[in-house]
Structures are given as structure tokens and as C-alpha cells.
Design a protein around this motif. Sequence first.
Motif, PDB file in Angstrom:
ATOM      1  N   SER A  35       0.808  -1.219   0.000  1.00  0.00           N
ATOM      2  CA  SER A  35       0.000   0.000   0.000  1.00  0.00           C
ATOM      3  C   SER A  35       0.843   1.271   0.000  1.00  0.00           C
ATOM      4  CB  SER A  35      -0.954   0.006   1.187  1.00  0.00           C
ATOM      5  OG  SER A  35      -0.221  -0.032   2.391  1.00  0.00           O
ATOM      6  N   LYS A  36       2.127   1.182   0.340  1.00  0.00           N
ATOM      7  CA  LYS A  36       3.002   2.352   0.337  1.00  0.00           C
ATOM      8  C   LYS A  36       3.844   2.452  -0.943  1.00  0.00           C
ATOM      9  CE  LYS A  36       3.441   2.525   5.355  1.00  0.00           C
ATOM     10  NZ  LYS A  36       2.261   3.302   5.571  1.00  0.00           N
ATOM     11  N   LEU A  37       3.719   1.465  -1.817  1.00  0.00           N
ATOM     12  CA  LEU A  37       4.486   1.438  -3.060  1.00  0.00           C
ATOM     13  C   LEU A  37       4.098   2.622  -3.952  1.00  0.00           C
ATOM     14  CD1 LEU A  37       6.499  -0.394  -4.647  1.00  0.00           C
ATOM     15  CD2 LEU A  37       4.504  -1.346  -5.779  1.00  0.00           C
ATOM     16  N   LYS A  38       5.101   3.381  -4.398  1.00  0.00           N
ATOM     17  CA  LYS A  38       4.846   4.558  -5.226  1.00  0.00           C
ATOM     18  C   LYS A  38       5.238   4.349  -6.684  1.00  0.00           C
ATOM     19  CE  LYS A  38       5.258   7.915  -1.523  1.00  0.00           C
ATOM     20  NZ  LYS A  38       3.863   8.171  -1.337  1.00  0.00           N
ATOM     21  N   TYR A  39       6.250   3.534  -6.967  1.00  0.00           N
ATOM     22  CA  TYR A  39       6.755   3.339  -8.320  1.00  0.00           C
ATOM     23  C   TYR A  39       6.976   1.858  -8.569  1.00  0.00           C
ATOM     24  CZ  TYR A  39       8.038   8.077  -7.053  1.00  0.00           C
ATOM     25  OH  TYR A  39       8.001   9.358  -6.585  1.00  0.00           O
ATOM     26  N   THR A  40       6.595   1.403  -9.743  1.00  0.00           N
ATOM     27  CA  THR A  40       6.910   0.037 -10.119  1.00  0.00           C
ATOM     28  C   THR A  40       7.008  -0.085 -11.630  1.00  0.00           C
ATOM     29  OG1 THR A  40       6.413  -2.302  -9.716  1.00  0.00           O
ATOM     30  CG2 THR A  40       4.547  -0.884 -10.219  1.00  0.00           C
ATOM     31  N   LEU A  63       3.526   3.816 -12.914  1.00  0.00           N
ATOM     32  CA  LEU A  63       3.487   2.429 -13.349  1.00  0.00           C
ATOM     33  C   LEU A  63       3.998   2.364 -14.778  1.00  0.00           C
ATOM     34  CD1 LEU A  63       2.646  -0.572 -13.093  1.00  0.00           C
ATOM     35  CD2 LEU A  63       0.320   0.134 -13.741  1.00  0.00           C
ATOM     36  N   LYS A  64       5.031   1.536 -14.977  1.00  0.00           N
ATOM     37  CA  LYS A  64       5.588   1.313 -16.304  1.00  0.00           C
ATOM     38  C   LYS A  64       5.450  -0.171 -16.625  1.00  0.00           C
ATOM     39  CE  LYS A  64       8.899   5.114 -16.279  1.00  0.00           C
ATOM     40  NZ  LYS A  64       8.339   5.840 -15.166  1.00  0.00           N
ATOM     41  N   ILE A  65       4.848  -0.454 -17.774  1.00  0.00           N
ATOM     42  CA  ILE A  65       4.615  -1.829 -18.200  1.00  0.00           C
ATOM     43  C   ILE A  65       5.352  -2.032 -19.511  1.00  0.00           C
ATOM     44  CG2 ILE A  65       2.851  -3.497 -18.856  1.00  0.00           C
ATOM     45  CD1 ILE A  65       0.887  -1.792 -17.142  1.00  0.00           C
ATOM     46  N   TYR A  66       6.320  -2.949 -19.506  1.00  0.00           N
ATOM     47  CA  TYR A  66       7.166  -3.191 -20.671  1.00  0.00           C
ATOM     48  C   TYR A  66       6.976  -4.610 -21.200  1.00  0.00           C
ATOM     49  CZ  TYR A  66       9.765   0.876 -18.935  1.00  0.00           C
ATOM     50  OH  TYR A  66      10.121   2.115 -18.496  1.00  0.00           O
ATOM     51  N   LEU A  84       1.418   6.673 -16.336  1.00  0.00           N
ATOM     52  CA  LEU A  84       1.263   5.319 -16.848  1.00  0.00           C
ATOM     53  C   LEU A  84       1.957   5.234 -18.193  1.00  0.00           C
ATOM     54  CD1 LEU A  84       0.063   2.433 -16.830  1.00  0.00           C
ATOM     55  CD2 LEU A  84      -2.021   3.412 -17.849  1.00  0.00           C
ATOM     56  N   THR A  85       2.884   4.269 -18.311  1.00  0.00           N
ATOM     57  CA  THR A  85       3.592   4.021 -19.563  1.00  0.00           C
ATOM     58  C   THR A  85       3.368   2.568 -19.958  1.00  0.00           C
ATOM     59  OG1 THR A  85       5.307   5.629 -19.002  1.00  0.00           O
ATOM     60  CG2 THR A  85       5.857   3.996 -20.691  1.00  0.00           C
ATOM     61  N   VAL A  86       2.940   2.362 -21.193  1.00  0.00           N
ATOM     62  CA  VAL A  86       2.799   1.014 -21.751  1.00  0.00           C
ATOM     63  C   VAL A  86       3.742   0.965 -22.944  1.00  0.00           C
ATOM     64  CG1 VAL A  86       1.242  -0.694 -22.743  1.00  0.00           C
ATOM     65  CG2 VAL A  86       0.387   0.937 -21.033  1.00  0.00           C
ATOM     66  N   TRP A  87       4.714   0.051 -22.886  1.00  0.00           N
ATOM     67  CA  TRP A  87       5.809   0.041 -23.859  1.00  0.00           C
ATOM     68  C   TRP A  87       6.010  -1.349 -24.457  1.00  0.00           C
ATOM     69  CZ3 TRP A  87       9.853   4.092 -23.939  1.00  0.00           C
ATOM     70  CH2 TRP A  87      10.841   3.840 -24.887  1.00  0.00           C
ATOM     71  N   GLY A  88       6.049  -1.408 -25.748  1.00  0.00           N
ATOM     72  CA  GLY A  88       6.587  -2.529 -26.491  1.00  0.00           C
ATOM     73  C   GLY A  88       5.899  -3.857 -26.383  1.00  0.00           C
ATOM     74  N   TYR A 111      -0.133  11.844 -16.899  1.00  0.00           N
ATOM     75  CA  TYR A 111       0.771  11.536 -18.011  1.00  0.00           C
ATOM     76  C   TYR A 111       0.517  10.107 -18.485  1.00  0.00           C
ATOM     77  CZ  TYR A 111       2.934  15.572 -15.910  1.00  0.00           C
ATOM     78  OH  TYR A 111       3.136  16.813 -15.372  1.00  0.00           O
ATOM     79  N   LEU A 112       0.156   9.971 -19.752  1.00  0.00           N
ATOM     80  CA  LEU A 112      -0.135   8.666 -20.344  1.00  0.00           C
ATOM     81  C   LEU A 112       0.722   8.518 -21.589  1.00  0.00           C
ATOM     82  CD1 LEU A 112      -1.852   6.069 -20.459  1.00  0.00           C
ATOM     83  CD2 LEU A 112      -3.617   7.403 -21.642  1.00  0.00           C
ATOM     84  N   ARG A 113       1.460   7.392 -21.655  1.00  0.00           N
ATOM     85  CA  ARG A 113       2.383   7.167 -22.771  1.00  0.00           C
ATOM     86  C   ARG A 113       2.183   5.773 -23.353  1.00  0.00           C
ATOM     87  NH1 ARG A 113       4.766   9.248 -18.308  1.00  0.00           N
ATOM     88  NH2 ARG A 113       5.593  11.342 -18.505  1.00  0.00           N
ATOM     89  N   PHE A 114       2.063   5.721 -24.674  1.00  0.00           N
ATOM     90  CA  PHE A 114       2.003   4.459 -25.404  1.00  0.00           C
ATOM     91  C   PHE A 114       3.176   4.439 -26.374  1.00  0.00           C
ATOM     92  CE2 PHE A 114      -2.742   5.181 -24.861  1.00  0.00           C
ATOM     93  CZ  PHE A 114      -2.867   4.279 -23.827  1.00  0.00           C
ATOM     94  N   TYR A 115       4.061   3.444 -26.231  1.00  0.00           N
ATOM     95  CA  TYR A 115       5.227   3.316 -27.099  1.00  0.00           C
ATOM     96  C   TYR A 115       5.266   1.926 -27.734  1.00  0.00           C
ATOM     97  CZ  TYR A 115       7.254   7.311 -24.553  1.00  0.00           C
ATOM     98  OH  TYR A 115       7.484   8.535 -23.987  1.00  0.00           O
TER      99      TYR A 115
END
Length: 191
Positions: A35-40, A63-66, A84-88, A111-115
Motif C-alpha cells: 500500500s506504500k508502493l509509489k513506483y513500479t 506504473l511502467k509496463i514493458y 502510466l507508460t505502456v511500452w513494447g 501523463y499517459l504514454r504508449f510506445y
Amino acid sequence: MEVINTATPKNLTSIAATSTSSSSTLAASSFIPLSKLKYTSIWHMEETLPKELMCNLISLQDLKIYYCCGPLSLSRHLTALQNLTVWGSEEVDLTNDGDEMEWHGLQSLRYLRFYHLPNLATLPVGIQHLTSLQSLVIEDCPSLSAIPEWICNFTCLQTLRIRDCPILSKRCEREAGEDWSKIAHIPHLYV
């Protein structure tokens, strides 16, 4: 799933996970509460994260999802998520909006990113509920064919970046593109 944990349970603010076993390993990991997690960052995951894990990520901001496969499982519990980043991935399913409420919970998303999503043909309908979105980046999504009408409702959107999306770039050409009128209100356009 391999979990890389460089912090002690009391001050855990970020982890990275890669797929080498079941995602339930992360949910049952010894450094709960998450519950204290800020970045993953999640790498090469072949299954969606379990709902019991997602419910615990109430402080997650980034949250970054690769290179993940399957549907992107967001949760209405991610109320603190700002980036939120969704990559590859050729297989990640972003258009499966069976439960649009999953997007409704992301009201803090800025911030929303699709790569590099070669099979992304349309933006998920649920994104239209992200009215506080300030930046949208779409890069290397060659199948993306149009900007949806509802982007006009994004009054907070300050930046739109479209790169390596040949169909979409043509439709968003300044003054001449079919989708220009939908994005002309955005102050910082990079097409």
C-alpha cells in the motif's frame, strides 16, 4: 515472476518485476503491504496482475509496463496513479474496455504514454474519462488510425506528442489533416 526489491519493507517505495513464474508470487511476497508502493515497473509479464495485488496499490503514482502480453489490467484502486507508460508489445490488449470503470478510477492520471504498440488500432474508449490528463504521448503505433472525437473534452491536456505513427500523423497535420480540428486546442503539439 522475479521481484527485484532493493528496499526494506518499512520504506519500500519501488519495485521492478519480470516474468519468470506466477504473478501470485508478487501478491504473496513477504514485503506486503504494498500500500506504500509509489513506483513500479513490470517487464515481460505473460499474465495480468491478480486483483488482490492491484487492490493494495493505493499509493502507486508511477506504473511502467514493458513487453507484456494479454489484457492491460488496471484497477479502480489505483486512485493515486499519475504516470502510466505502456511500452513494447505486439499482443497487449488496450481496447478490451469491458469494464470502463477501471479507467474511471484513474482520476489522478496526468501523463499517459504508449510506445511501440504495433497492433494498437484505436485508443481505449475508457481513456475519455481521464479529464485531468495533461500529457499524452503516442509513439511507434503504426496501426493507430484516428484521434477519437472525445479528445476535445480534454481541457487540461497541454501536450500531445505523436511520432512514428504514419496514418495518425497524416490525419493530424496542421490545418489540413482530418483530425486537426480535434487537437487544435492543445497548446503543445508535436506531430
